[in-house]
Design a protein around this motif. Structure first.
Motif, PDB file in Angstrom:
ATOM      1  N   LYS A  71       9.354  15.639   5.484  1.00 20.58           N
ATOM      2  CA  LYS A  71       7.904  15.911   5.639  1.00 20.58           C
ATOM      3  C   LYS A  71       7.079  14.800   4.984  1.00 20.58           C
ATOM      4  O   LYS A  71       6.122  14.288   5.575  1.00 20.58           O
ATOM      5  N   ALA A  73       8.036  11.734   4.352  1.00 21.48           N
ATOM      6  CA  ALA A  73       8.232  10.483   5.098  1.00 21.48           C
ATOM      7  C   ALA A  73       7.268  10.413   6.274  1.00 21.48           C
ATOM      8  O   ALA A  73       6.676   9.360   6.547  1.00 21.48           O
ATOM      9  N   LYS A  74       7.098  11.533   6.968  1.00 24.35           N
ATOM     10  CA  LYS A  74       6.138  11.566   8.097  1.00 24.35           C
ATOM     11  C   LYS A  74       4.719  11.350   7.574  1.00 24.35           C
ATOM     12  O   LYS A  74       3.966  10.533   8.103  1.00 24.35           O
ATOM     13  N   GLU A  75       4.368  12.075   6.536  1.00 24.15           N
ATOM     14  CA  GLU A  75       2.998  11.995   6.008  1.00 24.15           C
ATOM     15  C   GLU A  75       2.683  10.598   5.470  1.00 24.15           C
ATOM     16  O   GLU A  75       1.537  10.149   5.512  1.00 24.15           O
ATOM     17  N   GLY A  77       3.904   7.863   6.576  1.00 22.45           N
ATOM     18  CA  GLY A  77       3.946   6.869   7.649  1.00 22.45           C
ATOM     19  C   GLY A  77       5.217   6.051   7.710  1.00 22.45           C
ATOM     20  O   GLY A  77       5.199   4.910   8.195  1.00 22.45           O
ATOM     21  N   LEU A  78       6.314   6.640   7.266  1.00 23.63           N
ATOM     22  CA  LEU A  78       7.574   5.886   7.274  1.00 23.63           C
ATOM     23  C   LEU A  78       8.262   6.002   8.639  1.00 23.63           C
ATOM     24  O   LEU A  78       9.427   6.402   8.755  1.00 23.63           O
ATOM     25  N   ASP A  79       7.493   5.608   9.682  1.00 19.61           N
ATOM     26  CA  ASP A  79       7.990   5.782  11.043  1.00 19.61           C
ATOM     27  C   ASP A  79       9.178   4.879  11.348  1.00 19.61           C
ATOM     28  O   ASP A  79       9.988   5.170  12.228  1.00 19.61           O
ATOM     29  N   GLY A  80       9.266   3.787  10.624  1.00 18.62           N
ATOM     30  CA  GLY A  80      10.366   2.844  10.868  1.00 18.62           C
ATOM     31  C   GLY A  80      11.668   3.260  10.187  1.00 18.62           C
ATOM     32  O   GLY A  80      12.709   2.634  10.409  1.00 18.62           O
ATOM     33  N   GLY A  81      11.604   4.296   9.374  1.00 17.81           N
ATOM     34  CA  GLY A  81      12.816   4.753   8.688  1.00 17.81           C
ATOM     35  C   GLY A  81      12.621   4.805   7.188  1.00 17.81           C
ATOM     36  O   GLY A  81      11.575   4.401   6.663  1.00 17.81           O
TER      37      GLY A  81
END
Ligand code: AMP
Ligand code: ZN
Length: 114
Positions: A71, A73-75, A77-81
């Motif tokens: 959760k 990580a999404k918030e 902005g860790l979209d790249g991993g």
């Protein structure tokens, strides 16, 4: 535990940069960040010194830590991993003996885990 720095952070006796909190876990920015995002996620209760002490009894709590990490990580902005690390014992250079998980991201990390 009286002498534990992370217990003192949970109790508000040592200041921290809080990222997230619920009944079970507390998350805060690492004081010495190794990546643009470096959050520590810890159980509020000092029930485990490290992953070496984990048993089936702790499965729900540790699963919750991973759900919180996803959760955050999404918030954040860790979209790249991202990477989740827990150090256990001297060989892993563990310095704080209250179970904690490093959530690292925001840059391309080394392929060399060790
Ligand atoms: P470890 O080496 O896996 O035991 O990680 C302990 C982490 O706690 C290190 O990354 C430290 O930078 C971090 N740390 C120690 N004291 C504090 C503090 N007061 N606030 C935030 N992070 C801390
Ligand atoms: Zn503690």
């Amino acid at each position: 535990m009286d002498s534990c720095i992370f217990c003192k952070i949970v109790a508000g006796q040592i200041p921290s940069s809080k990222v997230y909190e619920d009944d079970l876990v507390y998350a805060f920015n690492d004081i010495n960040p190794l990546a643009p995002v470096h959050v520590l996620i810890i159980p509020k209760e000092h029930i485990l010194a490290s992953a070496a002490d984990a048993t089936e009894e702790n499965a729900a709590l540790i699963g919750h830590v991973f759900a919180v990490a996803a959760k955050l990580a999404k918030e954040l902005g860790l979209d790249g991993g991202f990477r989740i690390v827990t150090n256990s014992g001297d060989d892993a250079c563990q310095t704080v003996h209250h179970l904690h998980f490093h959530l690292l991201g925001g840059k391309k990390m080394s392929e060399d885990l060790a």
